[in-house]
Scaffold this motif. Structure first.
Motif, PDB file in Angstrom:
ATOM      1  N   HIS A   6       0.856  -1.185   0.000  1.00 24.92           N
ATOM      2  CA  HIS A   6       0.000   0.000   0.000  1.00 24.92           C
ATOM      3  C   HIS A   6       0.890   1.231   0.000  1.00 24.92           C
ATOM      4  CE1 HIS A   6       0.744   1.228   4.158  1.00 24.92           C
ATOM      5  NE2 HIS A   6       0.866  -0.070   4.380  1.00 24.92           N
ATOM      6  N   THR A   7       0.293   2.343  -0.349  1.00 20.13           N
ATOM      7  CA  THR A   7       1.046   3.588  -0.364  1.00 20.13           C
ATOM      8  C   THR A   7       1.127   4.157   1.040  1.00 20.13           C
ATOM      9  OG1 THR A   7      -0.929   4.881  -0.770  1.00 20.13           O
ATOM     10  CG2 THR A   7       0.311   4.189  -2.697  1.00 20.13           C
ATOM     11  N   GLU A   8       2.215   4.821   1.314  1.00 20.73           N
ATOM     12  CA  GLU A   8       2.311   5.672   2.494  1.00 20.73           C
ATOM     13  C   GLU A   8       1.750   7.035   2.106  1.00 20.73           C
ATOM     14  OE1 GLU A   8       3.617   5.187   5.783  1.00 20.73           O
ATOM     15  OE2 GLU A   8       3.257   3.141   5.125  1.00 20.73           O
ATOM     16  N   ASN A   9       2.099   7.461   0.904  1.00 21.36           N
ATOM     17  CA  ASN A   9       1.581   8.701   0.347  1.00 21.36           C
ATOM     18  C   ASN A   9       1.750   8.654  -1.164  1.00 21.36           C
ATOM     19  OD1 ASN A   9       4.260   9.957  -0.364  1.00 21.36           O
ATOM     20  ND2 ASN A   9       4.519   9.848   1.855  1.00 21.36           N
ATOM     21  N   ILE A  10       1.012   9.537  -1.852  1.00 17.96           N
ATOM     22  CA  ILE A  10       1.036   9.539  -3.303  1.00 17.96           C
ATOM     23  C   ILE A  10       0.857  10.973  -3.799  1.00 17.96           C
ATOM     24  CG2 ILE A  10      -1.435   9.068  -3.465  1.00 17.96           C
ATOM     25  CD1 ILE A  10      -0.785   7.330  -5.976  1.00 17.96           C
ATOM     26  N   GLY A  11       1.484  11.274  -4.926  1.00 14.99           N
ATOM     27  CA  GLY A  11       1.353  12.589  -5.554  1.00 14.99           C
ATOM     28  C   GLY A  11       1.418  12.425  -7.055  1.00 14.99           C
ATOM     29  N   LEU A  12       1.322  13.536  -7.773  1.00 16.57           N
ATOM     30  CA  LEU A  12       1.371  13.468  -9.236  1.00 16.57           C
ATOM     31  C   LEU A  12       2.725  12.999  -9.753  1.00 16.57           C
ATOM     32  CD1 LEU A  12      -0.585  16.652 -10.345  1.00 16.57           C
ATOM     33  CD2 LEU A  12      -1.285  14.261 -10.539  1.00 16.57           C
TER      34      LEU A  12
ATOM     35  N   ILE B 244      -1.891   0.739  -9.546  1.00 16.40           N
ATOM     36  CA  ILE B 244      -2.338   1.442  -8.350  1.00 16.40           C
ATOM     37  C   ILE B 244      -3.855   1.516  -8.356  1.00 16.40           C
ATOM     38  CG2 ILE B 244      -2.222   3.595  -7.031  1.00 16.40           C
ATOM     39  CD1 ILE B 244       0.502   4.121  -8.388  1.00 16.40           C
ATOM     40  N   ASP B 245      -4.449   1.006  -7.291  1.00 17.17           N
ATOM     41  CA  ASP B 245      -5.898   1.052  -7.127  1.00 17.17           C
ATOM     42  C   ASP B 245      -6.239   2.340  -6.385  1.00 17.17           C
ATOM     43  OD1 ASP B 245      -8.573   0.719  -6.623  1.00 17.17           O
ATOM     44  OD2 ASP B 245      -8.360  -1.220  -5.616  1.00 17.17           O
ATOM     45  N   LEU B 246      -6.805   3.304  -7.086  1.00 18.05           N
ATOM     46  CA  LEU B 246      -7.138   4.595  -6.481  1.00 18.05           C
ATOM     47  C   LEU B 246      -8.420   4.552  -5.648  1.00 18.05           C
ATOM     48  CD1 LEU B 246      -6.273   6.993  -9.442  1.00 18.05           C
ATOM     49  CD2 LEU B 246      -4.923   6.527  -7.386  1.00 18.05           C
TER      50      LEU B 246
ATOM     51  N   LYS C 261      -1.696   2.496 -14.299  1.00 21.61           N
ATOM     52  CA  LYS C 261      -0.520   1.648 -14.500  1.00 21.61           C
ATOM     53  C   LYS C 261       0.697   2.475 -14.915  1.00 21.61           C
ATOM     54  CE  LYS C 261      -3.356  -2.290 -15.656  1.00 21.61           C
ATOM     55  NZ  LYS C 261      -3.725  -3.312 -16.597  1.00 21.61           N
ATOM     56  N   PRO C 262       1.184   3.309 -14.000  1.00 21.15           N
ATOM     57  CA  PRO C 262       2.389   4.072 -14.327  1.00 21.15           C
ATOM     58  C   PRO C 262       3.640   3.205 -14.243  1.00 21.15           C
ATOM     59  CG  PRO C 262       1.719   4.542 -12.095  1.00 21.15           C
ATOM     60  CD  PRO C 262       0.682   3.621 -12.676  1.00 21.15           C
ATOM     61  N   LYS C 263       4.678   3.671 -14.886  1.00 25.60           N
ATOM     62  CA  LYS C 263       6.011   3.079 -14.726  1.00 25.60           C
ATOM     63  C   LYS C 263       6.845   4.100 -13.973  1.00 25.60           C
ATOM     64  CE  LYS C 263       5.740   0.199 -18.793  1.00 25.60           C
ATOM     65  NZ  LYS C 263       6.328  -0.172 -20.067  1.00 25.60           N
TER      66      LYS C 263
ATOM     67  N   GLN D 215      -1.824  10.083 -20.073  1.00 25.67           N
ATOM     68  CA  GLN D 215      -2.548  11.321 -19.790  1.00 25.67           C
ATOM     69  C   GLN D 215      -3.838  11.023 -19.032  1.00 25.67           C
ATOM     70  OE1 GLN D 215      -1.339  14.474 -20.475  1.00 25.67           O
ATOM     71  NE2 GLN D 215      -3.015  15.058 -19.125  1.00 25.67           N
ATOM     72  N   ARG D 216      -4.507   9.958 -19.429  1.00 27.90           N
ATOM     73  CA  ARG D 216      -5.758   9.569 -18.751  1.00 27.90           C
ATOM     74  C   ARG D 216      -5.501   9.225 -17.287  1.00 27.90           C
ATOM     75  NH1 ARG D 216      -8.638   4.896 -17.516  1.00 27.90           N
ATOM     76  NH2 ARG D 216     -10.891   5.134 -17.610  1.00 27.90           N
ATOM     77  N   ASP D 217      -4.455   8.424 -17.020  1.00 18.73           N
ATOM     78  CA  ASP D 217      -4.133   8.054 -15.639  1.00 18.73           C
ATOM     79  C   ASP D 217      -3.704   9.275 -14.827  1.00 18.73           C
ATOM     80  OD1 ASP D 217      -4.762   5.430 -16.166  1.00 18.73           O
ATOM     81  OD2 ASP D 217      -2.690   4.700 -16.119  1.00 18.73           O
ATOM     82  N   GLN D 218      -2.941  10.160 -15.446  1.00 13.82           N
ATOM     83  CA  GLN D 218      -2.485  11.360 -14.744  1.00 13.82           C
ATOM     84  C   GLN D 218      -3.673  12.259 -14.382  1.00 13.82           C
ATOM     85  OE1 GLN D 218       0.126  14.083 -16.882  1.00 13.82           O
ATOM     86  NE2 GLN D 218       1.362  14.251 -15.031  1.00 13.82           N
ATOM     87  N   THR D 219      -4.630  12.381 -15.296  1.00  9.48           N
ATOM     88  CA  THR D 219      -5.822  13.180 -15.031  1.00  9.48           C
ATOM     89  C   THR D 219      -6.634  12.573 -13.891  1.00  9.48           C
ATOM     90  OG1 THR D 219      -5.895  13.966 -17.308  1.00  9.48           O
ATOM     91  CG2 THR D 219      -7.954  14.094 -16.048  1.00  9.48           C
ATOM     92  N   ARG D 220      -6.825  11.259 -13.920  1.00  7.41           N
ATOM     93  CA  ARG D 220      -7.558  10.578 -12.836  1.00  7.41           C
ATOM     94  C   ARG D 220      -6.860  10.766 -11.502  1.00  7.41           C
ATOM     95  NH1 ARG D 220      -8.141   4.772 -13.405  1.00  7.41           N
ATOM     96  NH2 ARG D 220      -8.977   4.928 -11.322  1.00  7.41           N
TER      97      ARG D 220
END
Length: 130
Positions: free
Chosen positions: A35-41, A62-64, A72-74, A105-110
């Motif tokens: 799991h994430t501790e924290n997340i950002g753009l 990453i399940d938002l 699915k970022p790399k 772009q779609r994942d970044q926008t979400r």
């Protein structure tokens, strides 16, 4: 965990414990569910049991938690810190900082929309950022 270094992030990080599947792109068959501790753009911090070397390429899911498909970022590992044995939560684990290197772009926008919604609701931000 207290980290006294300079925080040089371009993007704020939100304390948001979403599920992450981490796959090392270095040919390892290791798949970690964490799991994430924290997340950002710009990236994510995850907590895992094993050290991952700096600059290791990483593929993620990453399940938002927004009822949509996983993003699915790399990325690549840009820092890793071993927790102290005296810590009450997850002693002897590693906090791993992963910078996104490729994100659609779609994942970044979400991700941006989800983070903004969390900030608007008063989600806790991590340390001040630059």
């Amino acid at each position: 965990m207290t980290w006294e270094g300079m925080d040089r992030r371009k993007f704020p990080r939100v304390m948001y414990p979403c599920m992450v599947k981490v796959v090392s792109s270095s040919g390892s068959e290791n798949i970690l569910l964490t799991h994430t501790e924290n997340i950002g753009l710009g990236g994510v911090c995850v907590t895992i049991k094993n050290e991952v070397k700096l600059f290791t390429p990483i593929e993620m899911e990453i399940d938002l938690l927004d009822c949509d498909e996983h993003i699915k970022p790399k990325g690549k590992v840009v820092w890793n810190v071993r927790r102290k044995a005296t810590e009450a939560v997850k002693p002897m684990f590693y906090d791993i900082g992963i910078e996104f290197t490729t994100i659609s772009q779609r994942d970044q926008t979400r991700l941006r929309d989800n983070l903004q919604r969390l900030i608007d609701k008063g989600a806790q931000l991590t340390k001040p950022y630059i």
